[in-house]
Design an enzyme around this catalytic site. Structure first.
Site, mmCIF file in Angstrom:
data_model
loop_
_atom_site.group_PDB
_atom_site.id
_atom_site.type_symbol
_atom_site.label_atom_id
_atom_site.label_comp_id
_atom_site.label_asym_id
_atom_site.label_seq_id
_atom_site.Cartn_x
_atom_site.Cartn_y
_atom_site.Cartn_z
ATOM 1 N N SER A 125 8.324 6.744 -2.869
ATOM 2 C CA SER A 125 7.154 6.740 -1.985
ATOM 3 C C SER A 125 6.211 5.596 -2.329
ATOM 4 C CB SER A 125 6.416 8.063 -2.162
ATOM 5 O OG SER A 125 5.121 7.991 -1.614
ATOM 6 N N TYR A 150 2.534 14.968 -8.100
ATOM 7 C CA TYR A 150 3.595 14.628 -7.142
ATOM 8 C C TYR A 150 3.936 13.139 -7.246
ATOM 9 C CZ TYR A 150 5.294 12.595 -2.835
ATOM 10 O OH TYR A 150 5.979 11.814 -1.947
ATOM 11 N N LYS A 154 7.471 10.861 -8.695
ATOM 12 C CA LYS A 154 8.233 9.781 -8.042
ATOM 13 C C LYS A 154 8.397 8.604 -9.006
ATOM 14 C CE LYS A 154 9.150 11.718 -4.170
ATOM 15 N NZ LYS A 154 10.526 12.155 -3.917
#
Ligand code: UD1
Length: 340
Positions: A125, A150, A154
């Site tokens: 992302s 979160y 990644k």
């Protein structure tokens, strides 16, 4: 050739399974259905005329993951989507996010190693860039400290794959998505947020259909031309196509490094108000919206430099914002019809 798609009943996963099957690949989906529905498999079959193999497995379960990959011996590559992705929830439940997103990746990589599968496309992302100092953002821009667990999963996942690829034959293409929106033109698959949507576009379509009173616009005091934040919105089917190209690149050994990174966006930024305007234009509806405080953790503006992906992958996002909004709206209307 058989590809394993983890998280294949999810939003990006399901569109990618359609794109893979349309290109002649066979697909095995692994999904624990924590944020998606089994009937997505039937919708994929309806669109492509072929039902993917479905395995309901939680990748955090090491034994079951190993068994599953052993069972499907002929898998030649993996596209790994399965992960939790709600930014706000991750701040409240960091351990839940780290356990889920990191353990599942490690188990998957181990199972791939045991079965001599060397190719993985990883779902990353633009969150790893934070608020970039220079726009548009290139793949080699410095990474900022993640603003949420979160986002950190990644970044950590990319590092885990890099470290593994340095000492094994593992090859990876990490695709850093900007803001995927919209739905397949059939309106048979799309984004299915459970509960109140976090993301802008499902919130807009739910407000338009009457499920939400109004759209909350998070902040109108950003340093942008209309004061609202800018993102690079990309149509989900453009994004899905890039995965097919990426897995083909690995399978045909035309990758130039063991670990490659590509930005997937359109290269254009739009403000929240422009997204709302586009929706109003294509739907012919007037949206009720209110400015509220900025959302914690949001950045001001980001859009992609896509020249590397355009050149190296021979891929370019084709669809514009209006087309994205029409498809998102058609999907919301189809959902409402089914619910009636
Ligand atoms: C976030 C993550 C991204 C992740 C994606 C998946 C960050 C910085 N970005 O994207 O990595 O892949 O979620 O879920 O962590 N907005 C409103 N009202 C709303 C919802 C959103 O005004 O009800 C605004 C936001 O402030 C933002 C824009 O709309 O400016 C897009 O928000 P959203 O769709 O939630 O995506 P991101 O936060 O950009």
């Amino acid at each position: 050739m058989k590809i394993l798609v983890t998280g294949g009943t999810g939003y990006i996963g399901s569109h990618t399974v359609v794109a893979l099957q349309n290109e002649g690949f066979d697909v095995v989906i692994i999904d624990n259905l924590c944020n998606s529905e089994r009937k997505v498999v039937d919708s994929i079959a309806q669109i492509t005329g072929k039902k993917p193999i479905f395995e309901e497995i939680d990748l955090v379960d090491r034994k079951k993951t190993l068994e599953c990959l052993k069972k499907h011996k002929d898998i030649v590559g993996v596209i790994h989507f399965a992960a939790l992705k709600a930014v706000g929830e991750s701040v409240k439940k960091p351990l839940f996010y780290y356990r889920n997103n990191i353990y599942s990746l490690i188990n998957l990589l181990e199972a791939m190693q045991s079965n001599a599968i060397d190719n993985i496309v990883f779902s990353s992302s633009c969150t790893v860039y934070g608020q970039p100092d220079q726009l548009p953002v290139k793949e080699d821009s410095p990474l900022k400290k993640a603003k949420s667990p979160y986002g950190n999963t990644k970044k950590m996942s990319e590092d885990i794959i890099i470290d593994t690829s340095e000492v094994t034959s593992l090859k990876c293409i990490s695709l850093r998505y900007f803001n995927p929106i919209g739905a397949h033109k059939s309106a048979l698959i799309g984004e299915l947020p459970i509960g109140i949507p976090d993301n802008l576009v499902p919130y807009i379509t739910q407000a338009a259909i009457g499920k939400r009173k109004y759209v909350r616009v998070f902040g109108n005091d950003y340093n942008t031309h209309d004061g609202t934040a800018i993102r690079d919105y990309i149509h989900i089917t453009d994004l899905a196509k890039a995965h097919v190209i990426a897995i083909n690149r690995l399978l045909s050994k035309t990758n130039k490094k063991q670990f490659e990174i590509f930005n997937l966006g359109t290269g254009r930024g739009n403000t929240v108000l422009e997204v709302i305007e586009s929706f109003e234009k294509v739907s012919g509806l007037k949206l009720n919206y209110k400015f509220v405080d900025r959302r914690k953790g949001d950045i001001e503006k980001v859009w992609a430099d896509t020249s590397f992906a355009n050149r190296e992958l021979g891929w370019k996002a084709e669809k514009g914002l209006d087309e994205m909004m029409i498809s998102a709206w058609n999907w919301e209307k189809a959902l409402a019809q089914k619910a009636d």
